[in-house]
Write a protein that holds these residues in place. Structure first.
Motif, PDB file in Angstrom:
ATOM      1  N   GLU A 135     -36.613 -37.217  27.523  1.00 44.43           N
ATOM      2  CA  GLU A 135     -37.072 -35.906  27.063  1.00 44.43           C
ATOM      3  C   GLU A 135     -38.172 -36.016  26.012  1.00 44.43           C
ATOM      4  OE1 GLU A 135     -33.863 -34.305  23.986  1.00 44.43           O
ATOM      5  OE2 GLU A 135     -32.954 -35.290  25.708  1.00 44.43           O
ATOM      6  N   GLN A 180     -41.724 -38.035  27.980  1.00 38.81           N
ATOM      7  CA  GLN A 180     -42.606 -37.231  28.827  1.00 38.81           C
ATOM      8  C   GLN A 180     -43.622 -36.404  28.022  1.00 38.81           C
ATOM      9  OE1 GLN A 180     -40.972 -35.435  32.319  1.00 38.81           O
ATOM     10  NE2 GLN A 180     -39.422 -37.006  32.588  1.00 38.81           N
ATOM     11  N   TYR A 220     -48.735 -33.804  35.588  1.00 33.60           N
ATOM     12  CA  TYR A 220     -48.832 -32.713  34.619  1.00 33.60           C
ATOM     13  C   TYR A 220     -50.038 -32.913  33.691  1.00 33.60           C
ATOM     14  CZ  TYR A 220     -44.318 -31.178  36.279  1.00 33.60           C
ATOM     15  OH  TYR A 220     -43.307 -30.726  37.085  1.00 33.60           O
ATOM     16  N   LEU A 228     -42.694 -27.729  29.574  1.00 35.12           N
ATOM     17  CA  LEU A 228     -42.180 -28.020  30.906  1.00 35.12           C
ATOM     18  C   LEU A 228     -41.651 -29.446  31.015  1.00 35.12           C
ATOM     19  CD1 LEU A 228     -44.703 -26.385  33.428  1.00 35.12           C
ATOM     20  CD2 LEU A 228     -42.286 -25.807  33.131  1.00 35.12           C
ATOM     21  N   VAL A 229     -42.438 -30.417  30.560  1.00 37.54           N
ATOM     22  CA  VAL A 229     -42.009 -31.804  30.761  1.00 37.54           C
ATOM     23  C   VAL A 229     -40.867 -32.183  29.813  1.00 37.54           C
ATOM     24  CG1 VAL A 229     -44.252 -32.471  31.694  1.00 37.54           C
ATOM     25  CG2 VAL A 229     -43.777 -32.849  29.262  1.00 37.54           C
ATOM     26  N   ARG A 278     -38.095 -30.885  31.742  1.00 35.28           N
ATOM     27  CA  ARG A 278     -37.980 -31.768  32.919  1.00 35.28           C
ATOM     28  C   ARG A 278     -37.210 -33.031  32.557  1.00 35.28           C
ATOM     29  NH1 ARG A 278     -41.482 -35.928  35.040  1.00 35.28           N
ATOM     30  NH2 ARG A 278     -41.738 -35.880  37.323  1.00 35.28           N
ATOM     31  N   SER A 322     -35.411 -41.549  39.217  1.00 37.78           N
ATOM     32  CA  SER A 322     -36.388 -40.510  39.558  1.00 37.78           C
ATOM     33  C   SER A 322     -36.758 -40.529  41.034  1.00 37.78           C
ATOM     34  CB  SER A 322     -37.658 -40.712  38.723  1.00 37.78           C
ATOM     35  OG  SER A 322     -37.363 -40.742  37.347  1.00 37.78           O
ATOM     36  N   ALA A 338     -34.150 -30.324  40.067  1.00 34.19           N
ATOM     37  CA  ALA A 338     -35.298 -29.620  40.633  1.00 34.19           C
ATOM     38  C   ALA A 338     -35.023 -28.132  40.785  1.00 34.19           C
ATOM     39  CB  ALA A 338     -35.671 -30.220  41.987  1.00 34.19           C
ATOM     40  N   PHE A 371     -35.220 -26.607  37.431  1.00 32.24           N
ATOM     41  CA  PHE A 371     -36.602 -26.678  36.934  1.00 32.24           C
ATOM     42  C   PHE A 371     -37.488 -25.624  37.594  1.00 32.24           C
ATOM     43  CE2 PHE A 371     -40.773 -29.074  36.687  1.00 32.24           C
ATOM     44  CZ  PHE A 371     -40.923 -28.926  35.314  1.00 32.24           C
ATOM     45  N   LYS A 401     -41.961 -28.873  41.934  1.00 33.70           N
ATOM     46  CA  LYS A 401     -40.502 -28.871  42.104  1.00 33.70           C
ATOM     47  C   LYS A 401     -40.066 -30.063  42.964  1.00 33.70           C
ATOM     48  CE  LYS A 401     -36.809 -26.476  44.565  1.00 33.70           C
ATOM     49  NZ  LYS A 401     -36.481 -25.347  45.485  1.00 33.70           N
ATOM     50  N   LEU A 460     -39.747 -33.934  41.877  1.00 32.48           N
ATOM     51  CA  LEU A 460     -38.579 -34.504  41.207  1.00 32.48           C
ATOM     52  C   LEU A 460     -37.711 -35.322  42.147  1.00 32.48           C
ATOM     53  CD1 LEU A 460     -37.467 -31.642  38.818  1.00 32.48           C
ATOM     54  CD2 LEU A 460     -38.041 -33.962  38.158  1.00 32.48           C
TER      55      LEU A 460
END
Length: 328
Positions: free
Chosen positions: A69, A72, A105, A122-123, A126, A210, A219, A222, A258, A261
Motif C-alpha cells: 500500500e 505503489q 497508472y 487509487l493505487v 489498490r 499479482s 478487482a 476496486f 480493473k 489486477l
C-alpha cells in the motif's frame, strides 16, 4: 522550474516512455535528482498531501517502503516526478507511453488521463485491496527463465491439476522470462517442474500474488473506486497491460485497469507493439533499469535509457533530441 504543458511539447516519432512497477523501489531513490530539481520534492509533497502520508520520508528511509500500500504510491510519485523534470528540460512528448503493472497508472498520469492526486489515492487503495485479498503466506510468485511461454503454461496446468491450488502466468516480461503467480503450494510445485526441465526458477520476495485469479475479489472492490474517479482519454496513447493495445474510450480504459489486477501483464507484446509502430528509443521513467534492460534485447531498438539520475536524463535528452531531428 515547472514542467512544460504537454500540448506545448514537440512530438517524438521514434521514442516511447515506459514506467516500472513494484520491484523497482529502493531506499534513497531520486535523492540525487532532488538536489538539482525542486520539482521532485514538490511532486512528492503534492502526492503526500493527497494521502496524509510522508511519501518522501518513506522513499528515502525505506521505512514501510515494501508494504504494497506504500510501495505503489511512492513509485507512482517517483515516476511522475521524473516525468515532470523531463518536460521542464524541454524533453519531447513521446509517441507512446506504457507501464508495467502499477506503472500503467504512472503512464496515465503522464498522459493527463488521471491527476496525480487521484492516481495516488487509487493505487494506495489498490495496494490495500491486493494485500487483503489473499492471507499472508498463502500466495506466491516466481520467475521462470529459459522456457517458452507454452512450456510455462503447461507446467502451470500440471501444477494446478495436482490439486494444491491454482497457478497462472502473471507477467510475460520477455521471451524466455515469465512470472507465475497463485497459491503458494502450487507455485512451489511449478518451480520444481521447471527445474526438472532444466529451467531456472526463482521465488520472488513478494507478499501478494499479482495478476492471477486470486486477485478477482480485489478487482471487484476496486472497480467501484475506478467508477468514482475522474478519468479522461490519454493525450498520449497508452498501451494497456491486459491487451497490449490502446483503449479507444474511457469505459474500455476503466475495464482494462480493473482486469489488470487478475489478468496477465502482456509486456512482451507491449514492447513488440512499440517496435512495430516505429519506436526506436525507449526511456524508462522511474527508479532503476529493469524495463530498459529488458528492452535492450529487441533487435530494432537503437538505444534504451534510464532516467533516474541527472546524468542519465541529460544523456537521454541530448540523444533523443538529435535522433528526433530537434537538434541538428
Amino acid at each position: 522550474m515547472s514542467a512544460k504543458p504537454l500540448e506545448q511539447c514537440a512530438q517524438a516519432e521514434k521514442t516511447a516512455f515506459v514506467f516500472p512497477g513494484q520491484g523497482s523501489q529502493k531506499a534513497g531513490m531520486l535523492a540525487e535528482l532532488a538536489t538539482q530539481f525542486s520539482l521532485v520534492k514538490e511532486t512528492f509533497t503534492e502526492a503526500s498531501d493527497a494521502l496524509g502520508l510522508d511519501l518522501w520520508h518513506i522513499a528515502q528511509s525505506g521505512e514501510g517502503l515494501n508494504q504494497t500500500e506504500n510501495t505503489q504510491p511512492v513509485l507512482l510519485t517517483a515516476s511522475t516526478a521524473i516525468w515532470r523534470v523531463w518536460l521542464s528540460l524541454g524533453g519531447l512528448r513521446p509517441k507512446y507511453l506504457a507501464g508495467h503493472s502499477l506503472g500503467e497508472y504512472s503512464a496515465l498520469v503522464a498522459a493527463q488521463s488521471l491527476s496525480l492526486t487521484d492516481a495516488v489515492k487509487l493505487v494506495h487503495l489498490r495496494g490495500k485491496l491486493m494485500q487483503s485479498a489473499v492471507p499472508q503466506g498463502q500466495g506466491a510468485m516466481a520467475a521462470i527463465l529459459g522456457l517458452s511461454d507454452e512450456q510455462v503454461l503447461e507446467l502451470c496446468q500440471i501444477a494446478t491439476q495436482a490439486g494444491s491450488g491454482q497457478v497462472e502466468a502473471a507477467n510475460y516480461n520477455t521471451k524466455g522470462q515469465v512470472v507465475i503467480a497463485g497459491a503458494a503450494t502450487a507455485v512451489q510445485l511449478a518451480i520444481d517442474h521447471a527445474k526438472a526441465q532444466g529451467a531456472k526458477a526463482i521465488a520472488l520476495p513478494v507478499s501478494v500474488p499479482s495478476h492471477c485469479s486470486l486477485m478477482k475479489p480485489a478487482a471487484e472492490a476496486f472497480a467501484d473506486a475506478l467508477e468514482q474517479t475522474a478519468i479522461e482519454l490519454p493525450k498520449v496513447p497508452v498501451i494497456h497491460n491486459v491487451s497490449a493495445d490502446v483503449a479507444k474510450d474511457v469505459v474500455a480504459l476503466r475495464l482494462a485497469l480493473k482486469e489488470q489486477l487478475y489478468r496477465s501483464v502482456q509486456w512482451t507484446s507491449t514492447i513488440q507493439s512499440l517496435q512495430d509502430q516505429g519506436v526506436r528509443y525507449i526511456a524508462e521513467c522511474g527508479p532503476g533499469v529493469v524495463l530498459s534492460n529488458m528492452a535492450k534485447r529487441l533487435p530494432q531498438l537503437e538505444k534504451t535509457f534510464a532516467l533516474d539520475t541527472p546524468s542519465r536524463i541529460d544523456d537521454a535528452l541530448n540523444t533523443i533530441l538529435v535522433a528526433e531531428g530537434q537538434i541538428v
